[in-house]
Design an enzyme around this catalytic site. Structure first.
Site, PDB file in Angstrom:
ATOM      1  N   ASP A  48      13.477 -14.525   4.627  1.00 48.28           N
ATOM      2  CA  ASP A  48      12.398 -15.326   4.039  1.00 48.28           C
ATOM      3  C   ASP A  48      12.610 -15.145   2.512  1.00 48.28           C
ATOM      4  O   ASP A  48      12.944 -13.856   2.055  1.00 48.28           O
ATOM      5  CB  ASP A  48      11.132 -14.919   4.566  1.00 48.28           C
ATOM      6  N   ASN A  55      15.379 -22.837   9.701  1.00 44.40           N
ATOM      7  CA  ASN A  55      14.071 -23.506   9.660  1.00 44.40           C
ATOM      8  C   ASN A  55      13.327 -23.482   8.081  1.00 44.40           C
ATOM      9  O   ASN A  55      12.397 -24.366   7.940  1.00 44.40           O
ATOM     10  CB  ASN A  55      13.062 -22.427  10.293  1.00 44.40           C
ATOM     11  N   TYR A 104      11.809 -35.016   0.663  1.00 41.17           N
ATOM     12  CA  TYR A 104      11.597 -34.276   1.861  1.00 41.17           C
ATOM     13  C   TYR A 104      12.187 -34.977   3.109  1.00 41.17           C
ATOM     14  O   TYR A 104      12.984 -34.445   3.861  1.00 41.17           O
ATOM     15  CB  TYR A 104      10.325 -33.767   2.101  1.00 41.17           C
ATOM     16  N   LYS A 118      15.269 -34.094   5.225  1.00 41.64           N
ATOM     17  CA  LYS A 118      15.193 -33.915   6.564  1.00 41.64           C
ATOM     18  C   LYS A 118      16.317 -34.723   7.432  1.00 41.64           C
ATOM     19  O   LYS A 118      16.898 -34.437   8.447  1.00 41.64           O
ATOM     20  CB  LYS A 118      13.816 -34.042   7.005  1.00 41.64           C
ATOM     21  N   ILE A 137       2.255 -29.798  12.523  1.00 38.37           N
ATOM     22  CA  ILE A 137       2.028 -28.519  13.161  1.00 38.37           C
ATOM     23  C   ILE A 137       1.021 -27.603  12.324  1.00 38.37           C
ATOM     24  O   ILE A 137       1.135 -27.463  11.381  1.00 38.37           O
ATOM     25  CB  ILE A 137       3.270 -27.596  13.252  1.00 38.37           C
TER      26      ILE A 137
HETATM   27  N1  LIG Z   1       4.142 -27.687   9.696  1.00 37.41           N
HETATM   28  C1  LIG Z   1       4.514 -28.775   9.912  1.00 37.41           C
HETATM   29  O1  LIG Z   1       3.378 -29.701  10.219  1.00 37.41           O
HETATM   30  C2  LIG Z   1       6.030 -29.382  10.061  1.00 37.41           C
HETATM   31  C3  LIG Z   1       6.254 -30.469  10.217  1.00 37.41           C
HETATM   32  C4  LIG Z   1       7.490 -30.913  10.499  1.00 37.41           C
HETATM   33  C5  LIG Z   1       8.436 -30.270   9.948  1.00 37.41           C
HETATM   34  N2  LIG Z   1       8.136 -28.954   9.475  1.00 37.41           N
HETATM   35  C6  LIG Z   1       9.392 -28.298   9.161  1.00 37.41           C
HETATM   36  O2  LIG Z   1       9.278 -26.730  10.019  1.00 37.41           O
HETATM   37  C7  LIG Z   1       9.985 -25.804   9.168  1.00 37.41           C
HETATM   38  C8  LIG Z   1       8.927 -24.675   9.099  1.00 37.41           C
HETATM   39  O3  LIG Z   1       7.738 -25.249   8.641  1.00 37.41           O
HETATM   40  P1  LIG Z   1       6.185 -24.385   8.478  1.00 37.41           P
HETATM   41  O4  LIG Z   1       5.260 -25.224   8.379  1.00 37.41           O
HETATM   42  O5  LIG Z   1       6.126 -23.274   9.568  1.00 37.41           O
HETATM   43  O6  LIG Z   1       6.242 -23.511   7.135  1.00 37.41           O
HETATM   44  P2  LIG Z   1       5.633 -22.563   6.388  1.00 37.41           P
HETATM   45  O7  LIG Z   1       5.194 -22.902   4.965  1.00 37.41           O
HETATM   46  O8  LIG Z   1       4.359 -22.078   7.161  1.00 37.41           O
HETATM   47  O9  LIG Z   1       6.597 -21.344   6.431  1.00 37.41           O
HETATM   48  C9  LIG Z   1       7.897 -21.339   5.717  1.00 37.41           C
HETATM   49  C10 LIG Z   1       8.648 -20.224   5.425  1.00 37.41           C
HETATM   50  O10 LIG Z   1       9.680 -20.433   4.571  1.00 37.41           O
HETATM   51  C11 LIG Z   1       9.750 -19.677   3.515  1.00 37.41           C
HETATM   52  N3  LIG Z   1      10.533 -20.305   2.582  1.00 37.41           N
HETATM   53  C12 LIG Z   1      10.206 -21.380   1.660  1.00 37.41           C
HETATM   54  N4  LIG Z   1      11.164 -21.507   0.696  1.00 37.41           N
HETATM   55  C13 LIG Z   1      12.081 -20.675   1.091  1.00 37.41           C
HETATM   56  C14 LIG Z   1      13.548 -20.395   0.457  1.00 37.41           C
HETATM   57  N5  LIG Z   1      14.063 -21.194  -0.489  1.00 37.41           N
HETATM   58  N6  LIG Z   1      14.242 -19.470   1.192  1.00 37.41           N
HETATM   59  C15 LIG Z   1      13.759 -18.833   2.310  1.00 37.41           C
HETATM   60  N7  LIG Z   1      12.662 -18.953   2.476  1.00 37.41           N
HETATM   61  C16 LIG Z   1      11.920 -19.790   2.319  1.00 37.41           C
HETATM   62  C17 LIG Z   1       8.317 -19.424   2.933  1.00 37.41           C
HETATM   63  O11 LIG Z   1       8.156 -18.093   2.341  1.00 37.41           O
HETATM   64  C18 LIG Z   1       7.543 -19.381   4.447  1.00 37.41           C
HETATM   65  O12 LIG Z   1       7.696 -18.318   4.904  1.00 37.41           O
HETATM   66  C19 LIG Z   1       9.978 -26.307   7.623  1.00 37.41           C
HETATM   67  O13 LIG Z   1      11.651 -26.861   7.751  1.00 37.41           O
HETATM   68  C20 LIG Z   1       9.343 -27.637   7.754  1.00 37.41           C
HETATM   69  O14 LIG Z   1       9.635 -28.521   7.000  1.00 37.41           O
HETATM   70  C21 LIG Z   1       6.923 -28.319   9.366  1.00 37.41           C
END
Ligand SMILES: NC(=O)c1ccc[n+]([C@@H]2O[C@H](COP(=O)([O-])OP(=O)(O)OC[C@H]3O[C@@H](n4cnc5c(N)ncnc54)[C@H](O)[C@@H]3O)[C@@H](O)[C@H]2O)c1
Length: 255
Positions: free
Chosen positions: A36, A89, A155, A159, A188
């Site tokens: 991370d 991720n 974004y 994606k 989510i």
């Molecule tokens: N939560 C949603 O509704 C949702 C919906 C569709 C897709 N996603 C995708 O799911 C994945 C996880 O999302 P989430 O909601 O769990 O995210 P989150 O924001 O809860 O966690 C993301 C993590 O990634 C880390 N991060 C950010 N930039 C980074 C970088 N440059 N290098 C390394 N780590 C980095 C952050 O510190 C954080 O710990 C992402 O790819 C997101 O786009 C999420």
């Protein structure tokens, strides 16, 4: 224990979906490299895993940096001796902005983490897997990749690129023992989103209502899909985009 003696690397595993996947992999026997940008958050995930009797190590990494990504994979292999499963991720926060007001700097930053970060990660992970003759990759996209993504132009485009990159990797690697799949989550309810709901309770109803199930998903529900696509249970599946969206895409506005 589907992942006994397996090594997993997860980017963005300090929170949300990545953390949920890390905890589940460890509970099924995997040794987990928790990468991370936020090292403190990664260490928290490691602590959760260790408290439950699992094995994990934290790695500080910005997936936008080629050197950091190379080092992340190297550290994983040096620590645990292999890399069987990669979950790409990590993705940074996106501030909703109309396309015409989005700056070039914001566009480039979002793409550098969300699209290039996945490409850099696979570029570093694949040589290790080729040498082993075995490996799985699960990339995380979004339903925003599958239709217009109003106010999220960088974004959504990034994606969509993640889905194409995954399909390309799957096609290139299919006879090498390496499978690559992608997941497109709907909304989510991660901790960040839950905090937003506390401040703006009306947002919860709006966000829930876009899903046919009339609720948002939980990080664990995406993590289950990640583990399935990484496990031997999906041995004949590669290049697939698994939508995990509570029926968001199939819901008609007339319902
Ligand atoms: N939560 C949603 O509704 C949702 C919906 C569709 C897709 N996603 C995708 O799911 C994945 C996880 O999302 P989430 O909601 O769990 O995210 P989150 O924001 O809860 O966690 C993301 C993590 O990634 C880390 N991060 C950010 N930039 C980074 C970088 N440059 N290098 C390394 N780590 C980095 C952050 O510190 C954080 O710990 C992402 O790819 C997101 O786009 C999420």
């Amino acid at each position: 224990m589907r992942f006994e003696n397996r090594v997993v690397l997860i980017t963005g595993a300090g929170a949300g979906i990545g953390r949920a996947a890390a905890v589940k992999f460890a509970a099924e026997g995997a040794k987990v490299a928790v990468a991370d940008l936020n090292l403190e958050a990664a260490l928290e995930t490691v602590e959760m895993i260790k408290m439950a009797g699992g094995t994990a190590t934290a790695i500080s990494c910005d997936v936008a940096s080629p050197e950091a990504v190379e080092a992340m994979v190297k550290t994983t292999v040096e620590t645990y001796g292999a890399l069987h499963h990669a979950v790409n991720n990590a993705s940074g926060p996106s501030v909703p902005t109309p396309l015409n007001d989005t700056t070039t700097e914001v566009f480039d930053r979002v793409l550098s983490i969300t699209l290039r970060g996945v490409w850099l990660s696979m570029k570093a992970e694949v040589p290790v897997m080729l040498e082993q003759g075995v490996g799985t990759i699960v990339n995380i996209a979004s339903v925003a990749a599958l239709h217009g993504a109003p106010l999220l132009s960088p974004y959504g485009a990034a994606k969509a690129g993640v889905i194409n990159l995954t399909e390309t990797a799957a096609a290139e690697l299919a006879t090498s023992g390496i499978r690559a799949n992608v997941i497109a989550p709907g909304g989510i309810a991660t901790d960040g989103i839950k905090r937003l709901f506390e401040m703006q309770p009306e947002t919860k109803n709006t966000m829930s209502a876009i899903h046919a199930m009339n609720r948002m998903g939980q990080p664990d529900e995406v993590a289950d899909a990640i583990l399935y696509l990484s496990s031997d249970e999906s041995s004949f599946i590669t290049g697939h985009n698994l939508v995990v969206d509570g029926g968001l895409l199939v819901k008609s506005d007339l319902m």
